[in-house]
Write a protein that holds these residues in place. Structure first.
Motif, PDB file in Angstrom:
ATOM      1  N   LEU A 199      -1.898  -3.080   1.250  1.00  0.00           N
ATOM      2  CA  LEU A 199      -1.566  -4.021   2.293  1.00  0.00           C
ATOM      3  C   LEU A 199      -1.052  -3.276   3.443  1.00  0.00           C
ATOM      4  N   GLY A 200      -0.379  -2.236   3.144  1.00  0.00           N
ATOM      5  CA  GLY A 200       0.119  -1.384   4.268  1.00  0.00           C
ATOM      6  C   GLY A 200      -1.069  -0.924   5.279  1.00  0.00           C
ATOM      7  N   LEU A 201      -2.062  -0.492   4.565  1.00  0.00           N
ATOM      8  CA  LEU A 201      -3.211   0.054   5.323  1.00  0.00           C
ATOM      9  C   LEU A 201      -3.626  -0.877   6.254  1.00  0.00           C
ATOM     10  N   ALA A 202      -3.901  -2.245   5.723  1.00  0.00           N
ATOM     11  CA  ALA A 202      -4.364  -3.611   6.560  1.00  0.00           C
ATOM     12  C   ALA A 202      -3.562  -3.724   7.542  1.00  0.00           C
ATOM     13  N   LEU A 203      -2.179  -3.923   7.265  1.00  0.00           N
ATOM     14  CA  LEU A 203      -1.365  -4.174   8.570  1.00  0.00           C
ATOM     15  C   LEU A 203      -1.301  -2.968   9.270  1.00  0.00           C
ATOM     16  N   TYR A 254      23.823  -4.404   8.544  1.00  0.00           N
ATOM     17  CA  TYR A 254      23.297  -5.529   8.674  1.00  0.00           C
ATOM     18  C   TYR A 254      21.986  -5.715   9.670  1.00  0.00           C
ATOM     19  N   ASP A 255      22.589  -5.113  10.771  1.00  0.00           N
ATOM     20  CA  ASP A 255      21.571  -5.272  11.947  1.00  0.00           C
ATOM     21  C   ASP A 255      20.366  -4.456  11.938  1.00  0.00           C
ATOM     22  N   PRO A 256      20.638  -3.293  11.710  1.00  0.00           N
ATOM     23  CA  PRO A 256      19.321  -2.451  11.699  1.00  0.00           C
ATOM     24  C   PRO A 256      18.221  -2.710  10.321  1.00  0.00           C
ATOM     25  N   ALA A 257      18.721  -3.232   9.383  1.00  0.00           N
ATOM     26  CA  ALA A 257      18.026  -3.432   8.165  1.00  0.00           C
ATOM     27  C   ALA A 257      17.194  -4.920   8.299  1.00  0.00           C
ATOM     28  N   PHE A 258      17.636  -5.744   9.325  1.00  0.00           N
ATOM     29  CA  PHE A 258      17.193  -7.070   9.437  1.00  0.00           C
ATOM     30  C   PHE A 258      15.701  -6.990   9.287  1.00  0.00           C
ATOM     31  N   ARG A 259      15.172  -6.498  10.199  1.00  0.00           N
ATOM     32  CA  ARG A 259      13.875  -6.790  10.360  1.00  0.00           C
ATOM     33  C   ARG A 259      12.923  -6.397   9.125  1.00  0.00           C
ATOM     34  N   GLY A 260      13.306  -5.060   8.608  1.00  0.00           N
ATOM     35  CA  GLY A 260      12.623  -4.651   7.706  1.00  0.00           C
ATOM     36  C   GLY A 260      12.669  -5.340   6.353  1.00  0.00           C
ATOM     37  N   LEU A 261      14.082  -6.010   6.033  1.00  0.00           N
ATOM     38  CA  LEU A 261      14.212  -6.826   5.002  1.00  0.00           C
ATOM     39  C   LEU A 261      13.322  -8.121   5.089  1.00  0.00           C
ATOM     40  N   LEU A 262      13.445  -8.489   6.318  1.00  0.00           N
ATOM     41  CA  LEU A 262      12.766  -9.919   6.725  1.00  0.00           C
ATOM     42  C   LEU A 262      11.225  -9.792   6.316  1.00  0.00           C
ATOM     43  N   SER A 263      10.630  -8.373   6.587  1.00  0.00           N
ATOM     44  CA  SER A 263       9.118  -8.139   6.344  1.00  0.00           C
ATOM     45  C   SER A 263       8.858  -8.319   5.066  1.00  0.00           C
ATOM     46  N   ILE A 264       9.648  -8.114   4.003  1.00  0.00           N
ATOM     47  CA  ILE A 264       9.633  -8.053   2.483  1.00  0.00           C
ATOM     48  C   ILE A 264       9.716  -9.514   2.185  1.00  0.00           C
ATOM     49  N   LEU A 265      10.423 -10.097   2.685  1.00  0.00           N
ATOM     50  CA  LEU A 265      10.756 -11.612   2.375  1.00  0.00           C
ATOM     51  C   LEU A 265       9.680 -12.405   2.968  1.00  0.00           C
ATOM     52  N   MET A 266       8.806 -12.118   3.853  1.00  0.00           N
ATOM     53  CA  MET A 266       7.828 -12.724   4.469  1.00  0.00           C
ATOM     54  C   MET A 266       6.782 -12.583   3.507  1.00  0.00           C
ATOM     55  N   LEU A 267       6.569 -11.449   3.073  1.00  0.00           N
ATOM     56  CA  LEU A 267       5.341 -11.254   1.994  1.00  0.00           C
ATOM     57  C   LEU A 267       5.679 -11.888   0.790  1.00  0.00           C
ATOM     58  N   GLY A 296       0.893 -11.436   2.651  1.00  0.00           N
ATOM     59  CA  GLY A 296       1.317 -12.020   1.382  1.00  0.00           C
ATOM     60  C   GLY A 296       0.277 -12.962   0.715  1.00  0.00           C
ATOM     61  N   MET A 297       0.015 -13.740   1.711  1.00  0.00           N
ATOM     62  CA  MET A 297      -0.818 -14.933   1.364  1.00  0.00           C
ATOM     63  C   MET A 297      -2.363 -14.304   0.889  1.00  0.00           C
ATOM     64  N   ILE A 298      -2.817 -13.313   1.704  1.00  0.00           N
ATOM     65  CA  ILE A 298      -4.276 -12.672   1.288  1.00  0.00           C
ATOM     66  C   ILE A 298      -4.111 -11.980  -0.301  1.00  0.00           C
ATOM     67  N   ILE A 299      -3.066 -10.965  -0.271  1.00  0.00           N
ATOM     68  CA  ILE A 299      -3.020 -10.454  -1.577  1.00  0.00           C
ATOM     69  C   ILE A 299      -2.852 -11.235  -2.574  1.00  0.00           C
ATOM     70  N   PRO A 305       5.149  -7.902  13.035  1.00  0.00           N
ATOM     71  CA  PRO A 305       5.162  -7.479  11.618  1.00  0.00           C
ATOM     72  C   PRO A 305       5.680  -8.826  10.699  1.00  0.00           C
ATOM     73  N   THR A 306       6.573  -9.564  11.335  1.00  0.00           N
ATOM     74  CA  THR A 306       7.002 -10.687  10.687  1.00  0.00           C
ATOM     75  C   THR A 306       5.823 -11.876  10.126  1.00  0.00           C
ATOM     76  N   LEU A 307       4.947 -12.182  10.925  1.00  0.00           N
ATOM     77  CA  LEU A 307       3.562 -13.098  10.696  1.00  0.00           C
ATOM     78  C   LEU A 307       2.809 -12.286   9.948  1.00  0.00           C
ATOM     79  N   ALA A 308       2.556 -11.048  10.326  1.00  0.00           N
ATOM     80  CA  ALA A 308       1.680 -10.223   9.727  1.00  0.00           C
ATOM     81  C   ALA A 308       1.998 -10.027   8.180  1.00  0.00           C
ATOM     82  N   PHE A 309       3.164  -9.920   7.780  1.00  0.00           N
ATOM     83  CA  PHE A 309       3.382  -9.662   6.424  1.00  0.00           C
ATOM     84  C   PHE A 309       3.404 -11.116   5.667  1.00  0.00           C
ATOM     85  N   LEU A 310       3.550 -12.342   6.160  1.00  0.00           N
ATOM     86  CA  LEU A 310       3.438 -13.665   5.530  1.00  0.00           C
ATOM     87  C   LEU A 310       2.049 -13.613   5.329  1.00  0.00           C
TER      88      LEU A 310
END
Lengths: 369, 369, 369
Positions: A225-229, C243-256, C26-29, C18-23
């Protein structure tokens, strides 16, 4: 002389690195009976983040690099993965009290790759400021999958041969069809990889489902997944703000867990033939040296970096801890999991991380310097 | 006058600090019936990270410092831990409707240390820019273990005395051997710390297993692991990139959990004698003042910083939330856990964090300024 | 022409964020059968951190801003939330094979807000460097609660009417009192929101308990906690360091996770009327456009930023994933959860995140540019 002194100074320095120190710390506190527990949910998410990060690094690197450079190291990874299984088949399997299927499964596990061991190697190379190709982590599946496929295929060929022999030996006896398919001592509940069989000699191993199962495992699918992204999206912002800065810290927690896990598995070793311990202690060096040699060919042929050669060697020296065991359990149901998992976790992994990483880094520096 | 105005301005300012604000926020949302739940796995890993970080800080600091400076504060920590238990023995235990063993266990819990309360104090000192010795967090075990050992030892001496008395009182009656060992009302299932007894008067308390159990608890072993890694390895890179930056944020989540937990325990208070509530509200200040006084001696004698004196006072004011309860449960099985845990969690800890930290910081500033 | 080309370039660029790509990842995997699992405990803490961060941002912003600016957008949020439910009542509910209560519950879910969809919108706006009011995230409860309250109230009015009709129809028949209260096909175990009834016509819906239940949900209480801390405390230090620096990273996991969840729910769609799929695909755009239109009024009237208009539109386009379902299950026990949850998770949320966010950002840029 100069080589040895350089090597030992380095070795001590590397044992003090956070990565190895946490591994050793984990073994020590487990040995002292600490009640510290890192929850499973935390371990899962750490593995996910480490392998996603390795994948992202690889993907971004491949996007910005010449794909032909990757070819030779990838080919050597495939070769190493296959060779490792055959080594186990023709050494470990021949030893007294070792069942052939168990030996093949052990070979498969040692040929397959541990994401955390690889992560430790990448971190130690960075700490030592030894440059390596950013896509080096992406060699993982090129060794992991061939090793698992080879192990499952040759195990099933062996089982079929043995069965045909037994069948002809017992032709006069009771109908064969009532006998369980698996020849080993362990119950075989999952045989998805075997084609529907009409008679015993008809057993054919399907390769594609094994590959599929490997790719679907949590570690490998996080990495792919990371690779594809990394290849197709623009994940640089989360990579820089989240996955990259958290990498070393999360790895330190995972190393601690692996140290504790290694210690807790030591008890299992008593139940299996002592040859597994000997094999698990020696094999990481042998496998690493084979890959190191092949890597040196790529170094002289296509300019593969010395750091990359170390990564290739460590991928070979590592044994799979997350995806490998369930794949092997499904693919070789008659093999005894406590034979291959116990020795790998309690001996193989600590040796690979604690000794092989410093050894191959030292070797690369002595040769390269 | 100047002292009081300085003190109150500070107090309000500190209630607004993230650490205390999240604690208060947790109590409020729990009181309002929020369904917010922070998973246990998250709490465990936060506690692990906070205490590892405190240990790492301490270990790195001790490695780079004069060990003799640590001696006097460490000695005072031991003394405070022991004195706190005796205070409970001779005050709380004498009060009506309070069982002696319960009082001794409560004293042990208040003498033992809360890692999260200490983490809150360290953070608030940093926010107020009050310097303190980096190894101050390493005083934790010097107070924690002596307090638990003392509580378990004097509880068992008391139980044995009482039993001998009962035995002689009932010499003519039914054979003593059929009676349960523990004198209290609660079932005693674990008596590991009591030596094998041939007759009731023979009961001897083994001290080493109590110390071992304390050291093995998840909080203390995370801290000692950090301490050892800080001393013997080179963990600076993960310390700076991971454990240190995450500290305050993780602490804010833990404070929230402790606020919610405190509120949810309020109901338990009704089941125990009201004296526990009174004790839990006053004891943190008394214990803190004793430690503060001893710390001042170290301040004048060896230059222990005023920030360090505050840390010592807060370690004394805190009551153990993670490692203490199971150790006491095992060591004094006849004591009632809901007596000592309820009052400590619902009253003692919020008082220690929300009132004692600002109070002792204010005191230090007023004296030092 | 210019609008369309601008729009499509933007759309592709945003799919790579990153946000949409992880979403999408997630659907693809999930579609490829990956065994990757993100533990529930991790999802809970991510949701907590994202919504606390949104709340903190809002609270700090409101503390430093003119409260009157917030009034009009907040009012429009309330209106949109209510209108969305009535749209479902008068469109979806009229379609063949769709039960009226199920349609109303679906309307409530689509009127309610998804914190993660909103977080994705805020992140994409930042990536596109489109300014928006820092308090925009605080509009969440102003749409969420009115939608849920409206859905539950009009569902119960409908149920009561139907019951009265049935009661008069069957006046001669068996005593009504033995019949279950809920008219639908599903068992109704929780009816807390209905007042104690003496006769069927007496059913009154209590509004306050619905509001209370909404406010107590984990997502909304995390957000309101953050809001209160931002308003009344000084959380800037943990906000900036954690809270602010972790926001995008955590969001990427949640989108997945949301991508995987969406895929896994696709199977449920077959069990419900196909109209739910049609509704879930179209409704996010309709709802978003209504809110976008109202937002434009605020834009011209009080200078509400174009970025803020997009946030308002996305809040309307999103459907609740965490707090909404349990509230609706309690409030409309006779509605079929797999009708409203399946379509929302499998179709509505991916459409809202993957299509509506880029669409409304493109629209805002085309209008604003």
């Amino acid at each position: 002389m100069d080589f040895l002194s350089l090597f030992f100074t380095d070795f001590i320095k590397q044992l003090q690195s956070p990565t190895l120190a946490f591994l050793i710390g984990g073994m020590i506190i487990a040995a002292l009976g600490s009640e510290l527990v890192i929850p499973d949910a935390v371990c899962s998410i750490i593995v996910f983040m480490l392998l996603t990060k390795i994948g992202l690094t690889g993907g971004i690197a491949i996007r910005n690099s010449n794909l032909t450079e990757v070819l030779l190291p990838a080919l050597f990874s495939v070769i190493t993965g296959i060779v490792i299984v055959f080594i186990a088949r023709f050494t470990l399997a021949k030893l007294p009290k070792v069942k052939t299927v168990d030996a093949i499964a052990t070979g498969g596990l040692f040929g397959a790759v541990s994401g955390s061991t690889m992560a430790a190697a990448l971190t130690l190379l960075e700490e030592q400021k030894i440059p390596f190709e950013a896509w080096a982590g992406a060699l993982y599946p090129f060794m992991d999958i061939p090793a698992l496929v080879t192990a499952i295929v040759i195990a099933n060929i062996y089982i079929n041969k043995k069965k045909r022999k037994e069948a002809s030996d017992s032709a006069m006896q009771e109908s064969f069809s009532k006998q369980p398919v698996a020849a080993g001592d362990y119950p075989s509940t999952r045989q998805e990889y075997l084609s529907q069989q009409k008679n015993p000699g008809d057993n054919k191993v399907k390769i594609w489902p094994i590959i599929e199962e490997s790719l679907r495992g949590p570690a490998l699918s996080a990495m792919l997944l990371g690779l594809a992204l990394g290849l197709f999206a623009r994940p640089e912002s989360v990579y820089k703000s989240f996955y990259d800065p958290a990498f070393r810290g999360l790895l330190s927690i995972l190393m601690l867990v692996m140290g504790m896990e290694a210690w807790s598995r030591v008890g299992e070793l008593r139940k299996v033939a002592q040859w597994y311990v000997v094999y698990s202690a020696i094999a990481p060096f042998i496998h690493g040296l084979i890959a190191f040699g092949l890597g040196m060919i790529a170094h002289y042929a296509t300019g593969f970096s010395m750091g990359g050669v170390v990564v290739l060697a460590i991928i070979a020296a590592s044994s799979s801890d997350i995806s490998g065991p369930p794949t092997l359990r499904a693919g070789i149901p008659s093999a005894n999991p406590s034979a291959y998992i116990g020795a790998s976790t309690a001996v193989g992994t600590p040796i690979a991380i604690g000794f092989c990483i410093p050894f191959f880094i030292g070797l690369a520096q002595a040769i390269g310097g």
